[in-house]
Design a protein around this motif. Sequence first.
Motif, PDB file in Angstrom:
ATOM      1  N   LEU A 247     -31.286 -15.719 -46.812  1.00 21.53           N
ATOM      2  CA  LEU A 247     -31.628 -14.688 -47.279  1.00 21.53           C
ATOM      3  C   LEU A 247     -30.725 -14.765 -49.040  1.00 21.53           C
ATOM      4  O   LEU A 247     -29.360 -15.066 -48.925  1.00 21.53           O
ATOM      5  N   LEU A 248     -31.420 -14.054 -49.547  1.00 23.92           N
ATOM      6  CA  LEU A 248     -30.499 -13.353 -50.864  1.00 23.92           C
ATOM      7  C   LEU A 248     -30.423 -12.595 -51.045  1.00 23.92           C
ATOM      8  O   LEU A 248     -30.898 -11.461 -51.279  1.00 23.92           O
ATOM      9  N   PHE A 249     -29.373 -11.839 -51.546  1.00 20.83           N
ATOM     10  CA  PHE A 249     -28.883 -10.844 -51.581  1.00 20.83           C
ATOM     11  C   PHE A 249     -28.195 -10.255 -53.138  1.00 20.83           C
ATOM     12  O   PHE A 249     -27.859 -10.834 -53.364  1.00 20.83           O
ATOM     13  N   ILE A 250     -29.291  -9.315 -53.519  1.00 22.02           N
ATOM     14  CA  ILE A 250     -29.049  -8.573 -54.872  1.00 22.02           C
ATOM     15  C   ILE A 250     -28.737  -7.365 -55.228  1.00 22.02           C
ATOM     16  O   ILE A 250     -29.153  -6.563 -54.520  1.00 22.02           O
ATOM     17  N   ASN A 251     -27.275  -7.761 -55.930  1.00 26.12           N
ATOM     18  CA  ASN A 251     -27.309  -5.926 -55.895  1.00 26.12           C
ATOM     19  C   ASN A 251     -27.288  -6.317 -57.689  1.00 26.12           C
ATOM     20  O   ASN A 251     -26.375  -6.367 -58.588  1.00 26.12           O
ATOM     21  N   THR A 252     -28.482  -5.301 -57.777  1.00 26.89           N
ATOM     22  CA  THR A 252     -28.355  -5.028 -59.148  1.00 26.89           C
ATOM     23  C   THR A 252     -27.756  -4.103 -59.843  1.00 26.89           C
ATOM     24  O   THR A 252     -27.505  -2.678 -59.057  1.00 26.89           O
ATOM     25  N   TYR A 253     -26.790  -3.733 -60.651  1.00 25.34           N
ATOM     26  CA  TYR A 253     -26.124  -2.379 -61.368  1.00 25.34           C
ATOM     27  C   TYR A 253     -25.920  -2.172 -63.105  1.00 25.34           C
ATOM     28  O   TYR A 253     -26.953  -3.573 -63.591  1.00 25.34           O
ATOM     29  N   ARG A 254     -26.742  -1.522 -63.088  1.00 25.35           N
ATOM     30  CA  ARG A 254     -26.436  -0.852 -64.766  1.00 25.35           C
ATOM     31  C   ARG A 254     -25.609   0.495 -65.129  1.00 25.35           C
ATOM     32  O   ARG A 254     -25.541   1.794 -64.241  1.00 25.35           O
ATOM     33  N   ASN A 255     -25.453   0.625 -65.595  1.00 26.60           N
ATOM     34  CA  ASN A 255     -25.080   1.800 -66.455  1.00 26.60           C
ATOM     35  C   ASN A 255     -25.924   2.913 -66.672  1.00 26.60           C
ATOM     36  O   ASN A 255     -26.525   2.298 -68.779  1.00 26.60           O
ATOM     37  N   THR A 256     -25.918   4.103 -66.462  1.00 33.23           N
ATOM     38  CA  THR A 256     -26.859   4.605 -67.228  1.00 33.23           C
ATOM     39  C   THR A 256     -26.386   5.507 -68.028  1.00 33.23           C
ATOM     40  O   THR A 256     -27.095   7.140 -68.358  1.00 33.23           O
ATOM     41  N   GLY A 257     -25.294   5.391 -68.346  1.00 35.15           N
ATOM     42  CA  GLY A 257     -24.138   7.290 -69.551  1.00 35.15           C
ATOM     43  C   GLY A 257     -24.386   6.172 -70.203  1.00 35.15           C
ATOM     44  O   GLY A 257     -24.755   5.788 -70.694  1.00 35.15           O
TER      45      GLY A 257
END
Length: 192
Positions: free
Chosen positions: A85-95
Motif C-alpha cells: 500500500l502507498l499512503f499519501i498525505n497531501t498537504y496544502r497551505n490554504t491561508g
Amino acid sequence: MPNLRMILIEAAMIAGVLTTGLSVSQTAHASSLSVAVQAAATDPRTDIKIDSRIMVERTTESQSGEMVTTLLDPSTVKVIPGDTLLFINTYRNTGENTVTGFVVNNPVHSAVALVEVLEEWAVLSVDGGKNFGKLSELSVTEDNSVVAGEEEITEQTSRPAKASDVTHIRWIFASPIAPGASGDLRFRGIVK
C-alpha cells in the motif's frame, strides 16, 4: 513545543479491509479518518489542510516480459495480505500567511508493516510515539524465554530496529510553508 501543530492521522480502515475483505474505499465510508488538530483558531498553522489517501501497488508482467508496477484505486481491487500500500498525505497551505513549526504525526496501523518512508527527513518511532529518530538510531527491546533446567527464565534483549517495527512516522517541517504551497508525505507498507 506547545506551539507546534500536531496532526494525528490514522488509517484505521486497514483493519476492516483485512477482517471483512472489503475494498479500502468501502471501508473508508464505514470508518472516517480521524484528524486531531492542536492549535489556536487564530494560528496560521490551522490553514494547512491534509487529505489522505491509500493506493494499492500491484506488479505484473507486461507482454514484453517487463515487470510493471501500477497504482490502483482501492475501490477497484480487494486488498489482501501481502499487498503493498502507498499512503499519501497531501498537504496544502490554504491561508494567506507563511506557516512555520508544522509537524505531522502518522501512526502506522498494526495491520501494516512499514517498508519505507519516501521523505528522508522523516523521523520514526518504534515505541508507540514516545521517542523518535532515524531507524538506524532506534532499537527494540524484546522478552526472550530461556529454559534453564526445569525453570523458565525471561530475559530482555535489545536489537536494532527494523522498518517493520515502526509504530509512528513524524514529519517536522524545517522550512516554512508558503501560502498556496503543497506537497505529499508518503510511505509504503505491506498488509500483514
